[in-house]
Design an enzyme around this catalytic site. Structure first.
Site, PDB file in Angstrom:
ATOM      1  N   GLN A  50       5.889  18.004   0.595  1.00  0.00           N
ATOM      2  CA  GLN A  50       6.224  16.584   0.489  1.00  0.00           C
ATOM      3  C   GLN A  50       6.270  16.070  -0.944  1.00  0.00           C
ATOM      4  OE1 GLN A  50       3.874  15.682   4.639  1.00  0.00           O
ATOM      5  NE2 GLN A  50       4.345  13.886   3.412  1.00  0.00           N
ATOM      6  N   CYS A  70       7.510   9.363   7.441  1.00  0.00           N
ATOM      7  CA  CYS A  70       8.673  10.053   6.859  1.00  0.00           C
ATOM      8  C   CYS A  70       8.822  11.501   7.350  1.00  0.00           C
ATOM      9  CB  CYS A  70       8.580  10.025   5.337  1.00  0.00           C
ATOM     10  SG  CYS A  70       6.902  10.186   4.698  1.00  0.00           S
ATOM     11  N   SER A  84       6.965  10.715  -4.167  1.00  0.00           N
ATOM     12  CA  SER A  84       7.437   9.347  -3.955  1.00  0.00           C
ATOM     13  C   SER A  84       6.905   8.762  -2.650  1.00  0.00           C
ATOM     14  CB  SER A  84       8.965   9.289  -3.971  1.00  0.00           C
ATOM     15  OG  SER A  84       9.497  10.237  -3.079  1.00  0.00           O
ATOM     16  N   HIS A 121      11.360  15.284   1.194  1.00  0.00           N
ATOM     17  CA  HIS A 121      10.391  16.181   1.818  1.00  0.00           C
ATOM     18  C   HIS A 121      11.136  17.371   2.424  1.00  0.00           C
ATOM     19  CE1 HIS A 121       7.583  13.023   1.298  1.00  0.00           C
ATOM     20  NE2 HIS A 121       7.415  12.618   2.543  1.00  0.00           N
ATOM     21  N   SER A 166       3.040  -9.572  -8.678  1.00  0.00           N
ATOM     22  CA  SER A 166       4.454  -9.579  -9.084  1.00  0.00           C
ATOM     23  C   SER A 166       5.184 -10.880  -8.747  1.00  0.00           C
ATOM     24  CB  SER A 166       5.208  -8.379  -8.524  1.00  0.00           C
ATOM     25  OG  SER A 166       4.613  -7.879  -7.395  1.00  0.00           O
ATOM     26  N   VAL A 179       9.462   1.868  -1.584  1.00  0.00           N
ATOM     27  CA  VAL A 179      10.211   1.729  -0.330  1.00  0.00           C
ATOM     28  C   VAL A 179      10.948   0.394  -0.298  1.00  0.00           C
ATOM     29  CG1 VAL A 179      10.026   1.577   2.194  1.00  0.00           C
ATOM     30  CG2 VAL A 179       8.644   3.254   0.948  1.00  0.00           C
ATOM     31  N   ARG A 184       1.435  18.439  -0.429  1.00  0.00           N
ATOM     32  CA  ARG A 184       2.119  17.705  -1.497  1.00  0.00           C
ATOM     33  C   ARG A 184       2.572  18.703  -2.548  1.00  0.00           C
ATOM     34  NH1 ARG A 184       3.261  12.690  -0.716  1.00  0.00           N
ATOM     35  NH2 ARG A 184       1.086  12.215  -0.276  1.00  0.00           N
ATOM     36  N   ARG A 236       1.876   2.078  14.544  1.00  0.00           N
ATOM     37  CA  ARG A 236       2.737   3.098  15.163  1.00  0.00           C
ATOM     38  C   ARG A 236       2.278   3.579  16.534  1.00  0.00           C
ATOM     39  NH1 ARG A 236       3.099   6.497   9.673  1.00  0.00           N
ATOM     40  NH2 ARG A 236       4.588   5.186   8.564  1.00  0.00           N
ATOM     41  N   ASN A 273      12.860  11.197   1.663  1.00  0.00           N
ATOM     42  CA  ASN A 273      11.729  10.536   2.323  1.00  0.00           C
ATOM     43  C   ASN A 273      11.726   9.029   2.135  1.00  0.00           C
ATOM     44  OD1 ASN A 273      11.148  11.480  -0.456  1.00  0.00           O
ATOM     45  ND2 ASN A 273       9.219  10.388  -0.167  1.00  0.00           N
TER      46      ASN A 273
HETATM   47  P1  NAP Z   1       4.302   1.145  -3.657  1.00  0.00           P
HETATM   48  O1  NAP Z   1       5.429   1.640  -4.457  1.00  0.00           O
HETATM   49  O2  NAP Z   1       2.920   1.303  -4.191  1.00  0.00           O
HETATM   50  O3  NAP Z   1       4.560  -0.421  -3.338  1.00  0.00           O
HETATM   51  C1  NAP Z   1       3.643  -1.206  -2.638  1.00  0.00           C
HETATM   52  C2  NAP Z   1       4.253  -2.583  -2.375  1.00  0.00           C
HETATM   53  O4  NAP Z   1       3.376  -3.345  -1.561  1.00  0.00           O
HETATM   54  C3  NAP Z   1       4.477  -3.398  -3.643  1.00  0.00           C
HETATM   55  O5  NAP Z   1       5.640  -4.162  -3.508  1.00  0.00           O
HETATM   56  C4  NAP Z   1       3.254  -4.286  -3.664  1.00  0.00           C
HETATM   57  O6  NAP Z   1       3.435  -5.479  -4.391  1.00  0.00           O
HETATM   58  C5  NAP Z   1       3.106  -4.599  -2.203  1.00  0.00           C
HETATM   59  N1  NAP Z   1       1.768  -5.071  -1.879  1.00  0.00           N
HETATM   60  C6  NAP Z   1       0.598  -4.426  -2.057  1.00  0.00           C
HETATM   61  N2  NAP Z   1      -0.434  -5.206  -1.659  1.00  0.00           N
HETATM   62  C7  NAP Z   1       0.114  -6.362  -1.210  1.00  0.00           C
HETATM   63  C8  NAP Z   1      -0.416  -7.573  -0.691  1.00  0.00           C
HETATM   64  N3  NAP Z   1      -1.729  -7.751  -0.526  1.00  0.00           N
HETATM   65  N4  NAP Z   1       0.432  -8.568  -0.342  1.00  0.00           N
HETATM   66  C9  NAP Z   1       1.763  -8.406  -0.507  1.00  0.00           C
HETATM   67  N5  NAP Z   1       2.332  -7.283  -1.008  1.00  0.00           N
HETATM   68  C10 NAP Z   1       1.511  -6.278  -1.357  1.00  0.00           C
HETATM   69  O7  NAP Z   1       4.262   1.791  -2.234  1.00  0.00           O
HETATM   70  P2  NAP Z   1       5.466   2.306  -1.287  1.00  0.00           P
HETATM   71  O8  NAP Z   1       5.640   3.756  -1.445  1.00  0.00           O
HETATM   72  O9  NAP Z   1       6.635   1.419  -1.449  1.00  0.00           O
HETATM   73  O10 NAP Z   1       4.803   2.160   0.136  1.00  0.00           O
HETATM   74  C11 NAP Z   1       4.543   0.943   0.712  1.00  0.00           C
HETATM   75  C12 NAP Z   1       4.239   1.074   2.200  1.00  0.00           C
HETATM   76  O11 NAP Z   1       5.240   1.811   2.870  1.00  0.00           O
HETATM   77  C13 NAP Z   1       2.943   1.728   2.616  1.00  0.00           C
HETATM   78  O12 NAP Z   1       2.472   0.989   3.722  1.00  0.00           O
HETATM   79  C14 NAP Z   1       3.279   3.092   3.124  1.00  0.00           C
HETATM   80  O13 NAP Z   1       2.412   3.515   4.150  1.00  0.00           O
HETATM   81  C15 NAP Z   1       4.649   2.833   3.640  1.00  0.00           C
HETATM   82  N6  NAP Z   1       5.429   4.039   3.510  1.00  0.00           N
HETATM   83  C16 NAP Z   1       5.944   4.537   4.627  1.00  0.00           C
HETATM   84  C17 NAP Z   1       6.652   5.692   4.574  1.00  0.00           C
HETATM   85  C18 NAP Z   1       7.129   6.274   5.817  1.00  0.00           C
HETATM   86  O14 NAP Z   1       6.767   7.365   6.063  1.00  0.00           O
HETATM   87  N7  NAP Z   1       7.932   5.608   6.603  1.00  0.00           N
HETATM   88  C19 NAP Z   1       6.874   6.330   3.376  1.00  0.00           C
HETATM   89  C20 NAP Z   1       6.354   5.783   2.232  1.00  0.00           C
HETATM   90  C21 NAP Z   1       5.615   4.628   2.323  1.00  0.00           C
HETATM   91  P3  NAP Z   1       2.989  -5.641  -5.944  1.00  0.00           P
HETATM   92  O15 NAP Z   1       4.168  -5.210  -6.773  1.00  0.00           O
HETATM   93  O16 NAP Z   1       2.746  -7.111  -6.060  1.00  0.00           O
HETATM   94  O17 NAP Z   1       1.787  -4.819  -6.159  1.00  0.00           O
HETATM   95  N1  12T Z   2      -0.080   8.527   2.715  1.00  0.00           N
HETATM   96  O1  12T Z   2       3.740   5.996   6.222  1.00  0.00           O
HETATM   97  O2  12T Z   2       1.155   9.731   0.786  1.00  0.00           O
HETATM   98  O3  12T Z   2       1.863   6.703   6.957  1.00  0.00           O
HETATM   99  O4  12T Z   2       3.158  10.498   1.224  1.00  0.00           O
HETATM  100  C1  12T Z   2       3.638   7.954   4.318  1.00  0.00           C
HETATM  101  C2  12T Z   2       3.507   8.743   3.203  1.00  0.00           C
HETATM  102  C3  12T Z   2       1.301   7.559   4.372  1.00  0.00           C
HETATM  103  C4  12T Z   2       2.721   6.628   6.086  1.00  0.00           C
HETATM  104  C5  12T Z   2       2.178   9.773   1.479  1.00  0.00           C
HETATM  105  C6  12T Z   2       1.158   8.358   3.250  1.00  0.00           C
HETATM  106  C7  12T Z   2       2.542   7.396   4.879  1.00  0.00           C
HETATM  107  C8  12T Z   2       2.275   8.936   2.670  1.00  0.00           C
END
Ligand code: NAP
Ligand code: 12T
Length: 340
Positions: free
Chosen positions: A160, A133, A163, A246, A43, A17, A239, A102, A319
């Protein structure tokens, strides 16, 4: 847009994201004065590109938000619970993508096409939540119908993409698919069962009522965004082995009758929606067409012939873009234009 420019932090910049948030800030030409990329210590030191420059990723600490105006968080619920209040206290407005805030009554939950006015509520805690999403694309498609005919009940089933779970899940589907077609053993790390060539009726964790948390997000978030707790909603979230976008099969029952043709006409002029509905030409929304763009595609619009006032439709959106990053940047645009 005002002339002012903003100091923007992207938290979780290295994630699925976060990466898309960076791209959306660039594409939409958000008025950025300075940009800061934050992630975990894993990172720190990596570099990412922003508008042609290399920017180092920093480890997020309590001091990261000094002087920042807006922080786009997508680094998980735990991280957000800990750091959002710290950022807000430093005067930096948080737009959070996790589910942590939320349903907090003092945190607005915003989809700009539906309830942009709710952004004003950010002042209470300095936090705005980005919805789930699956919820975002559903309310973009349903709000115009609700305003016109009053939706009594929604029955939704989702299909879904992986990703939504993040970078590791994208790799898991890719690796398992490659293993399967080469008759090799596959590994499971992210999902409890094989996702390649399979469907899992399980997204996020199971709750005491037998529903998943993802299903209950759709119920509760939809009511909050549409500002109507009287809508009956029931969801099944699944999924599927798709990388991006999605899909949702949505059935609604309305107070007032509306024909499928009227729904089509209404949605043709609805913000953020593209009607893709010409079955004679085999045209209907597909994940491969929704991916990489920001509109919510709606098709297969038809009467539910089992009840007097019912409609069925098929709704597909990216999504990671509209379901997460684009929606968050749209919220930031409203903040920047009207409130900061
Ligand atoms: P992802 O690809 O696994 O990326 C996770 C990110 O969070 C990475 O940049 C990671 O950094 C960072 N992170 C993890 N632990 C951390 C910490 N302790 N301190 C600082 N950074 C940290 O996951 P993603 O799909 O991008 O999702 C991330 C978030 O977005 C989740 O909270 C998820 O619930 C939310 N999300 C929301 C939606 C929605 O429906 N709106 C959809 C998808 C995801 P590193 O590279 O250092 O590990
Ligand atoms: N577990 O933003 O796994 O609450 O597709 C979004 C997507 C949580 C969220 C997933 C998840 C969220 C997923």
């Amino acid at each position: 847009m005002s002339k002012r420019k903003f100091n923007v932090a992207v938290v979780g910049a290295t994630g699925a994201v976060g990466n898309q948030m960076i791209e959306c800030l660039e594409e939409r030409n958000f008025p950025v004065k300075t940009i800061k990329f934050l992630a975990s210590s894993r990172s720190a030191g990596r570099t990412l590109r922003f508008r042609g420059d290399s920017v180092s990723v920093e480890e997020m600490t309590g001091k990261s938000f000094k002087g920042m105006d807006i922080a786009l968080f997508s680094a998980g619920g735990g991280t957000s619970l800990e750091f959002s209040p710290i950022a807000a206290k430093a005067g930096c407005v948080v737009i959070d993508n996790s589910s942590a805030w939320r349903m907090d009554p003092d945190v607005p939950l915003v989809v700009p096409e539906v309830n942009p006015h709710a952004v004003a509520g950010y002042k209470k805690k300095g936090i705005i939540a980005n919805p789930n999403c699956s919820t975002i694309q559903m309310v973009v498609a349903l709000n115009p119908i609700h305003r016109k005919c009053g939706i009594k009940r929604i029955v939704v089933s989702t299909y879904q993409a992986v990703s939504g779970t993040g970078k590791k899940a994208i790799h898991e589907l890719y690796d398992q698919t490659r293993a399967m077609i080469n008759f090799l053993d596959y590994k499971k790390n992210v999902y409890p069962h094989r996702i390649a060539f399979n469907c899992l009726p399980h997204i996020d964790v199971f709750l005491d009522n037998g529903y998943t948390k993802e299903e209950m997000k759709m119920v509760n978030e939809t009511r909050k965004i549409m500002e109507d707790n009287s809508i009956g909603i029931t969801a099944t979230t699944v999924r599927v082995p798709v990388f991006f976008s999605h899909s949702e099969s949505i059935n609604i029952e309305t107070e007032k009758y509306i024909s499928a043709d009227r729904v089509r006409a209404l949605l043709k002029k609805a913000p953020g929606v593209k009607v893709v509905d010409d079955v004679g030409k085999k045209l209907y929304p597909l994940p491969i067409d929704a991916a990489g763009q920001d509109l919510t595609l709606v098709g297969r619009i038809r009467q539910d012939e089992s009840i007097p006032n019912g409609i069925n439709m098929w709704v597909v959106a990216d999504n990671i873009r509209k379901g997460a990053a684009t929606n968050a940047v749209q919220i930031a645009e409203i903040l920047a234009e009207k409130y900061l």
